[in-house]
Design an enzyme around this catalytic site. Structure first.
Site, PDB file in Angstrom:
ATOM      1  N   GLY A  61      33.660  44.464  42.697  1.00 27.06           N
ATOM      2  CA  GLY A  61      33.070  44.054  41.428  1.00 27.06           C
ATOM      3  C   GLY A  61      33.689  44.605  40.269  1.00 27.06           C
ATOM      4  N   GLN A  66      34.976  47.841  31.721  1.00 23.91           N
ATOM      5  CA  GLN A  66      35.724  48.689  32.433  1.00 23.91           C
ATOM      6  C   GLN A  66      37.150  48.236  32.464  1.00 23.91           C
ATOM      7  OE1 GLN A  66      33.437  47.624  36.548  1.00 23.91           O
ATOM      8  NE2 GLN A  66      33.971  49.757  36.683  1.00 23.91           N
ATOM      9  N   CYS A 104      32.078  53.677  41.881  1.00 30.00           N
ATOM     10  CA  CYS A 104      32.417  53.225  40.818  1.00 30.00           C
ATOM     11  C   CYS A 104      33.927  53.186  40.554  1.00 30.00           C
ATOM     12  CB  CYS A 104      31.701  53.374  39.856  1.00 30.00           C
ATOM     13  SG  CYS A 104      31.976  52.507  38.253  1.00 30.00           S
ATOM     14  N   LEU A 105      34.660  51.930  40.232  1.00 31.15           N
ATOM     15  CA  LEU A 105      36.103  52.069  39.651  1.00 31.15           C
ATOM     16  C   LEU A 105      35.992  53.146  38.452  1.00 31.15           C
ATOM     17  CD1 LEU A 105      36.991  48.308  40.548  1.00 31.15           C
ATOM     18  CD2 LEU A 105      37.561  50.664  41.724  1.00 31.15           C
ATOM     19  N   HIS A 146      24.714  46.337  39.857  1.00 29.20           N
ATOM     20  CA  HIS A 146      25.596  47.263  39.333  1.00 29.20           C
ATOM     21  C   HIS A 146      26.547  46.738  38.179  1.00 29.20           C
ATOM     22  CE1 HIS A 146      28.761  50.887  40.263  1.00 29.20           C
ATOM     23  NE2 HIS A 146      29.375  50.105  39.277  1.00 29.20           N
ATOM     24  N   GLU A 147      27.231  45.719  38.383  1.00 27.70           N
ATOM     25  CA  GLU A 147      27.965  45.064  37.237  1.00 27.70           C
ATOM     26  C   GLU A 147      27.184  44.676  35.994  1.00 27.70           C
ATOM     27  OE1 GLU A 147      30.799  45.930  37.711  1.00 27.70           O
ATOM     28  OE2 GLU A 147      30.678  45.736  39.999  1.00 27.70           O
ATOM     29  N   HIS A 150      26.652  47.700  33.838  1.00 29.22           N
ATOM     30  CA  HIS A 150      27.756  48.063  33.131  1.00 29.22           C
ATOM     31  C   HIS A 150      27.844  47.371  31.716  1.00 29.22           C
ATOM     32  CE1 HIS A 150      30.282  50.554  35.402  1.00 29.22           C
ATOM     33  NE2 HIS A 150      30.559  49.823  36.624  1.00 29.22           N
TER      34      HIS A 150
HETATM   35 ZN    ZN Z   1      31.132  50.591  38.298  1.00 31.55          ZN
END
Ligand code: ZN
Length: 178
Positions: A61, A66, A104-105, A146-147, A150
């Site tokens: 995701g 991000q 998380c990226l 999670h997204e 963000h």
């Molecule tokens: Zn994340």
């Protein structure tokens, strides 16, 4: 809680062609993104870049902040699901609870247990502006929450059990990252 990145992980936090995703402590990750009023050609190109960046990073995701843009766009692609773009996503219903490991990226190398509802109903628009609704359970439900977090400036570390937070090099971890 402030996250202290160990020296050996610091290179993962540089943004470059190899790693184009925005990392902590960039303030864009803490903004509440405003809703999108119309989807133009530039936005569709941006969405394409998001999908590519997510795939390149082996993510399940990715949210627009991000990629440095405070916009309410997410892409999700948990195992078994093709990349799905959700614009102005809203979680309309949530049920149950489950604890799962997240990464998380935007915080490469850090993982931890997060408790979240296990089943959600999400409403959004697709990239053509058509309203869509999904009922998701298990990993897809976790990823979409999670997204959406963000988009509201919330990181998984805000919700994780602090005792569970630990560092693993992303090359050695098999936890889905979002
Ligand atoms: Zn994340």
């Amino acid at each position: 809680m402030e996250i202290l990145v160990p020296d050996e992980y610091k290179y993962l936090y540089e943004r470059n062609n190899e790693r184009p995703i925005w990392k902590i402590p960039d303030p864009v990750l803490r903004k509440v993104a405003p809703p999108i009023a119309n989807i133009d050609k530039k936005m569709l190109e941006f969405i394409e870049r998001m999908v590519l960046a997510m795939k390149k990073a082996n993510g399940v995701g990715l949210a627009a902040p991000q990629m440095g843009k405070s916009l309410r766009i997410i892409v999700i692609a948990p195992a078994g699901m093709k990349p799905t773009v959700l614009i102005n996503p809203e979680i309309m219903e949530s049920h149950g609870a489950a604890v799962g490991l997240e990464g998380c990226l935007s915080i490469p190398g850090l993982y931890g247990d997060v408790e979240r509802p296990d089943r959600v109903v999400v409403e959004a628009y697709d990239r053509k502006g058509k309203p869509v609704a999904y009922e998701m359970e298990g990993l897809p439900a976790r990823v979409v929450q999670h997204e959406v977090d963000h988009l509201n400036g919330i990181l998984f570390t805000d919700k994780a059990d602090p005792a569970s937070l630990h560092w693993v090099h992303p090359d050695k971890a098999d936890t889905p990252v979002e």
